[in-house]
Design a protein around this motif. Structure first.
Motif, short mmCIF file in Angstrom:
data_model
loop_
_atom_site.label_atom_id
_atom_site.label_comp_id
_atom_site.label_asym_id
_atom_site.label_seq_id
_atom_site.Cartn_x
_atom_site.Cartn_y
_atom_site.Cartn_z
N ASP A 115 2.49 18.37 -7.60
CA ASP A 115 3.40 19.32 -6.99
C ASP A 115 4.45 18.73 -6.06
N GLY A 116 4.73 17.48 -6.40
CA GLY A 116 6.04 16.65 -5.87
C GLY A 116 5.63 16.35 -4.33
N SER A 117 4.61 16.56 -3.86
CA SER A 117 4.25 15.95 -2.54
C SER A 117 3.84 14.50 -2.32
N ILE A 118 3.75 13.95 -1.24
CA ILE A 118 3.09 12.88 -1.36
C ILE A 118 1.97 12.79 -0.19
N SER A 119 0.89 11.83 -0.33
CA SER A 119 -0.35 12.11 0.16
C SER A 119 -0.40 11.55 1.58
N LEU A 120 0.66 12.11 2.45
CA LEU A 120 0.57 11.76 3.78
C LEU A 120 0.53 13.34 4.72
N CYS B 293 0.70 -1.12 0.09
CA CYS B 293 -0.13 0.05 0.11
C CYS B 293 0.86 1.16 0.03
N PRO B 294 1.62 1.63 -1.06
CA PRO B 294 2.62 2.77 -1.10
C PRO B 294 1.56 3.93 -1.10
N ILE B 295 2.14 4.97 -0.45
CA ILE B 295 1.52 6.28 -0.29
C ILE B 295 1.22 6.98 -1.81
N ARG B 296 0.23 7.55 -1.98
CA ARG B 296 0.19 8.27 -3.47
C ARG B 296 1.11 9.26 -3.60
N GLY B 297 1.75 9.00 -4.80
CA GLY B 297 2.78 9.95 -5.00
C GLY B 297 4.14 9.72 -4.38
N ASP B 298 4.26 8.68 -3.74
CA ASP B 298 5.59 8.26 -3.13
C ASP B 298 6.65 7.40 -3.70
N LEU B 299 7.13 7.86 -4.97
CA LEU B 299 7.89 7.36 -5.96
C LEU B 299 8.87 6.39 -5.20
N LYS C 142 3.74 4.53 -8.64
CA LYS C 142 4.13 4.35 -9.92
C LYS C 142 3.86 5.82 -10.41
N ARG C 143 3.15 6.61 -9.68
CA ARG C 143 2.93 7.97 -10.42
C ARG C 143 3.17 9.11 -9.43
#
Length: 235
Positions: A184-189, A168-174, A179-180
């Motif tokens: 704005d370069g953030s992660i959804s945390l 369950c990777p956090i959205r935006g956390d490459l 994967k995406r």
């Protein structure tokens, strides 16, 4: 910068993703200096403004950060963080639905400074630190889940690597498996809520930050509120 709470001894701000709490090798202006300037201008403070850092958030993470405005508060808050007397709750948007509605995760985390990345193992390893968190799935959407997380230990990138380790990777956390990237370069945390006893006055402080102004956050927050109401009716 959004000030959520302030008194004579502490100030709590809502950090925007992308800001650094303290100065680093990038040379970018840290949140520490921004808050100092805000205090100087809003309270007409002459000379240097005292402001102490007691904890940090990763650069791409948003949410609540406490600063100490007095040396007394700084010393006591440092002790409180060290003794686990400050309780933080995080919200995250995960790319997949967690395997369980609620679970205690225990891993052993090692950090490689060369690539600034942490690695989680289910079994002890030399140099690894035991790391524990408890998550609760509070809303499920079409592609993302909203997860509430309480840290029981404080390790580098702990939430990010532990959630990734269960698929369950956090959205935006490459860095940790998504994967995406977010635009704005953030992660959804976000550091959503913080509760503690005031280090000087002794009163109970319970502060909650707003969710980011983005439709997916608002929609999943609304689902979580509805789920809670339904559960209360059942109880």
């Amino acid at each position: 910068m959004e000030v959520i709470y302030e008194d004579n001894h502490i100030i709590i701000v809502n950090k925007a993703p992308g800001e650094i709490v303290q100065g680093d090798k990038t040379g970018d202006t840290p949140l520490l200096d921004i808050v100092k300037q805000w205090i100087k201008e809003n309270h007409a403070k002459p000379g240097n403004v005292f402001l102490g850092v007691v904890h940090r958030l990763d650069r791409p993470v948003g949410g609540l950060v406490i600063f100490a405005k007095t040396s007394k508060a700084l010393s006591r808050l440092n002790d409180m963080f060290r003794n686990g007397e400050v309780h933080k709750t995080y919200w995250a948007l995960t790319r997949n639905r967690p395997p369980k509605d609620t679970e205690l995760l225990t891993h052993y985390i090692t950090t490689v400074e060369r690539n600034n990345k942490s690695y989680a193992s289910l079994t002890p390893k030399a140099g690894a630190k035991e790391s524990r968190l408890r998550y609760r799935t509070i809303a499920v959407g079409d592609r993302l889940s909203l997860v509430e997380i309480k840290l029981l230990t404080g390790r580098k990138h702990q939430i990010r690597v532990q959630m990734s380790s269960i698929g369950c990777p956090i959205r935006g956390d490459l860095k940790y498996g998504d994967k995406r990237s977010n635009p704005d370069g953030s992660i959804s945390l976000i550091a959503r809520r913080i509760t503690f006893t005031h280090p000087v006055s002794g009163k109970e402080i319970d502060i909650t930050a707003p969710v980011p102004d983005e439709r997916v956050w608002r929609d999943l927050e609304a689902i979580s509120i509805n789920n809670r109401k339904n559960q209360e009716q059942i109880d």
